[in-house]
Design a protein around this motif. Structure first.
Motif, PDB file in Angstrom:
ATOM      1  N   THR A  42       1.484  -1.401  -0.029  1.00 23.66           N
ATOM      2  CA  THR A  42      -0.034  -0.207   0.056  1.00 23.66           C
ATOM      3  C   THR A  42       0.645   1.443   0.188  1.00 23.66           C
ATOM      4  OG1 THR A  42      -0.150  -0.458   2.346  1.00 23.66           O
ATOM      5  CG2 THR A  42      -1.885  -1.189   1.019  1.00 23.66           C
ATOM      6  N   GLY A  43       0.467   2.151   0.194  1.00 27.48           N
ATOM      7  CA  GLY A  43       1.446   3.330   0.234  1.00 27.48           C
ATOM      8  C   GLY A  43       0.892   4.570  -0.986  1.00 27.48           C
ATOM      9  N   SER A  44       1.770   5.745  -0.360  1.00 26.97           N
ATOM     10  CA  SER A  44       1.209   6.472  -2.084  1.00 26.97           C
ATOM     11  C   SER A  44       1.857   5.851  -3.059  1.00 26.97           C
ATOM     12  CB  SER A  44       1.394   8.087  -1.389  1.00 26.97           C
ATOM     13  OG  SER A  44       1.011   8.150  -0.557  1.00 26.97           O
ATOM     14  N   THR A  45       2.945   6.130  -3.406  1.00 26.03           N
ATOM     15  CA  THR A  45       3.712   5.374  -4.792  1.00 26.03           C
ATOM     16  C   THR A  45       3.432   4.932  -5.444  1.00 26.03           C
ATOM     17  OG1 THR A  45       5.845   5.329  -2.665  1.00 26.03           O
ATOM     18  CG2 THR A  45       6.273   4.234  -4.726  1.00 26.03           C
ATOM     19  N   PRO A  46       3.012   3.434  -4.820  1.00 29.32           N
ATOM     20  CA  PRO A  46       2.370   2.697  -5.989  1.00 29.32           C
ATOM     21  C   PRO A  46       0.569   2.879  -6.624  1.00 29.32           C
ATOM     22  CG  PRO A  46       1.988   0.853  -4.244  1.00 29.32           C
ATOM     23  CD  PRO A  46       2.443   2.481  -3.880  1.00 29.32           C
ATOM     24  N   LEU A 134       7.147  -3.615  -4.105  1.00 32.34           N
ATOM     25  CA  LEU A 134       7.235  -2.893  -2.462  1.00 32.34           C
ATOM     26  C   LEU A 134       7.555  -1.721  -2.894  1.00 32.34           C
ATOM     27  CD1 LEU A 134      10.343  -4.676  -1.632  1.00 32.34           C
ATOM     28  CD2 LEU A 134       7.973  -5.653  -0.405  1.00 32.34           C
ATOM     29  N   GLY A 135       6.919  -0.982  -1.734  1.00 28.35           N
ATOM     30  CA  GLY A 135       8.457   0.325  -1.411  1.00 28.35           C
ATOM     31  C   GLY A 135       8.805   0.980  -0.348  1.00 28.35           C
ATOM     32  N   ILE A 136       9.381   2.098  -0.398  1.00 24.70           N
ATOM     33  CA  ILE A 136      10.556   1.460   0.734  1.00 24.70           C
ATOM     34  C   ILE A 136      10.083   2.950   1.474  1.00 24.70           C
ATOM     35  CG2 ILE A 136      11.760   2.867  -0.761  1.00 24.70           C
ATOM     36  CD1 ILE A 136      14.302   1.777   0.454  1.00 24.70           C
ATOM     37  N   GLY A 137      10.189   3.210   2.964  1.00 17.08           N
ATOM     38  CA  GLY A 137       9.869   4.220   3.611  1.00 17.08           C
ATOM     39  C   GLY A 137      11.197   5.012   3.937  1.00 17.08           C
ATOM     40  N   ALA A 169       1.815  10.202   8.965  1.00 18.06           N
ATOM     41  CA  ALA A 169       0.473  11.567   9.323  1.00 18.06           C
ATOM     42  C   ALA A 169       0.028  12.863   8.753  1.00 18.06           C
ATOM     43  CB  ALA A 169       1.756  12.761  10.601  1.00 18.06           C
ATOM     44  N   ARG A 170       1.103  12.627   7.097  1.00 24.27           N
ATOM     45  CA  ARG A 170      -0.020  13.505   6.602  1.00 24.27           C
ATOM     46  C   ARG A 170      -1.581  13.020   6.204  1.00 24.27           C
ATOM     47  NH1 ARG A 170       2.925  10.060   4.354  1.00 24.27           N
ATOM     48  NH2 ARG A 170       2.252   8.995   1.957  1.00 24.27           N
ATOM     49  N   LEU A 171      -1.427  11.610   6.087  1.00 23.43           N
ATOM     50  CA  LEU A 171      -2.804  11.184   6.256  1.00 23.43           C
ATOM     51  C   LEU A 171      -3.932  11.013   6.873  1.00 23.43           C
ATOM     52  CD1 LEU A 171      -1.300   7.535   4.355  1.00 23.43           C
ATOM     53  CD2 LEU A 171      -1.287   9.725   3.299  1.00 23.43           C
TER      54      LEU A 171
HETATM   55  P1  PGA Z   1       4.922   5.612   0.490  1.00 26.16           P
HETATM   56  O1  PGA Z   1       5.228   4.568   1.490  1.00 26.16           O
HETATM   57  O2  PGA Z   1       4.702   4.863  -0.618  1.00 26.16           O
HETATM   58  O3  PGA Z   1       3.426   6.409   1.530  1.00 26.16           O
HETATM   59  O4  PGA Z   1       5.945   6.566   0.585  1.00 26.16           O
HETATM   60  C1  PGA Z   1       5.798   3.520   0.977  1.00 26.16           C
HETATM   61  C2  PGA Z   1       6.679   2.729   2.958  1.00 26.16           C
HETATM   62  O5  PGA Z   1       6.745   3.086   3.463  1.00 26.16           O
HETATM   63  O6  PGA Z   1       7.315   1.638   2.290  1.00 26.16           O
END
Ligand code: PGA
Length: 245
Positions: A42-46, A134-137, A169-171
């Motif tokens: 999940t997350g904004s990136t995908p 995958l995303g990355i934090g 927190a932005r979400l």
């Molecule tokens: P983001 O989160 O796509 O919202 O930046 C990525 C993640 O935390 O894996």
């Protein structure tokens, strides 16, 4: 295209191009394994990639037979909660793409540790995962495997790092409502996927992406373990790729 050993980095001009490129890669994997097992993030990136996949579905791509496993879920949280990953997936992925064999950790489980054990077993029983998205934090986490002294191998009920809580927190309308805990698969399950598709966007991820791909392999940067994975494709936009050598 840049080749770093087992890691292929594709640099796209911007977020839209990154999303299109990633969707094309993912759709090709599903075409090759129409009833395969695929890992979702999940997350904004995908988000953009999921929109592109829906466009591909409208043009005839079929995602309906795959089995999906998500990386993580907040805990505790109900699936009807608009902030839950179950809700995100239903709205943005499962319904638009017609997926029915879907799995997420259960944010309502009475015993979170037992839920993690059961989820990891279900994942293992499903057989080979063809591709893990995958995303990355910004702190280097993958799933909710946060920076630590050791790599967290197994699925676990984990406290979120303060940096993750701040980023999330932005979400949320109210910072007090940002979840403090989550259920996440461990590094082992991620590394068992045959292929990894890592999406990275924005200047804010440039330093951590460079550290993950080019720095030491350390649990302080959980994504750095991907250097040991046999087949990783990174699709990054120009801003996120800016610090790669
Ligand atoms: P983001 O989160 O796509 O919202 O930046 C990525 C993640 O935390 O894996």
């Amino acid at each position: 295209m840049v080749m770093l050993r087992n890691i292929t980095v594709q640099v796209a001009d911007d977020y839209a191009a990154m999303s299109q490129r990633a969707a094309a890669i993912f759709a090709a994997e599903v075409k090759a394994a129409p009833a395969g097992v695929f890992g979702f993030a999940t997350g904004s990136t995908p988000e953009g990639m999921y929109v592109e996949l829906a466009k591909l579905r409208a043009r005839g791509a079929d995602f309906s037979q795959i089995t999906t496993f998500n990386l993580d879920e907040y805990y505790p949280i109900r699936p009807e909660d608009a902030q839950s990953y179950a809700y995100y997936m239903k709205q943005r992925v499962f319904d638009p793409l017609g997926m029915v064999k879907t799995n997420l950790p259960d944010g309502t489980a009475a015993d979170p540790a037992a839920e993690c054990l059961a989820y990891e077993q279900k994942l293992a029983d499903a057989g080979d995962m063809a591709m893990q998205i995958l995303g990355i934090g910004t702190n280097g986490h993958i799933g909710f495997n946060e920076p630590d002294e050791v790599f967290s191998c197994h699925a676990a009920h984990v406290p979120l790092a303060q940096s993750t809580i701040d980023a999330n927190a932005r979400l949320f309308d109210d910072a007090a409502l940002v979840p403090r805990h989550a259920l996440t698969v461990g590094i082992h399950s991620i590394m068992m996927a045959k292929k990894i598709l890592l999406l990275v966007s924005g200047a804010g991820k440039a330093d951590i992406l460079a550290a993950a791909l080019g720095g030491p392999i350390t649990p302080r940067v959980p994504a750095s373990i991907l250097q040991l994975h046999p087949c990783v494709t990174v699709v990054a936009d120009t801003a996120a790729a800016a610090k790669l050598r």
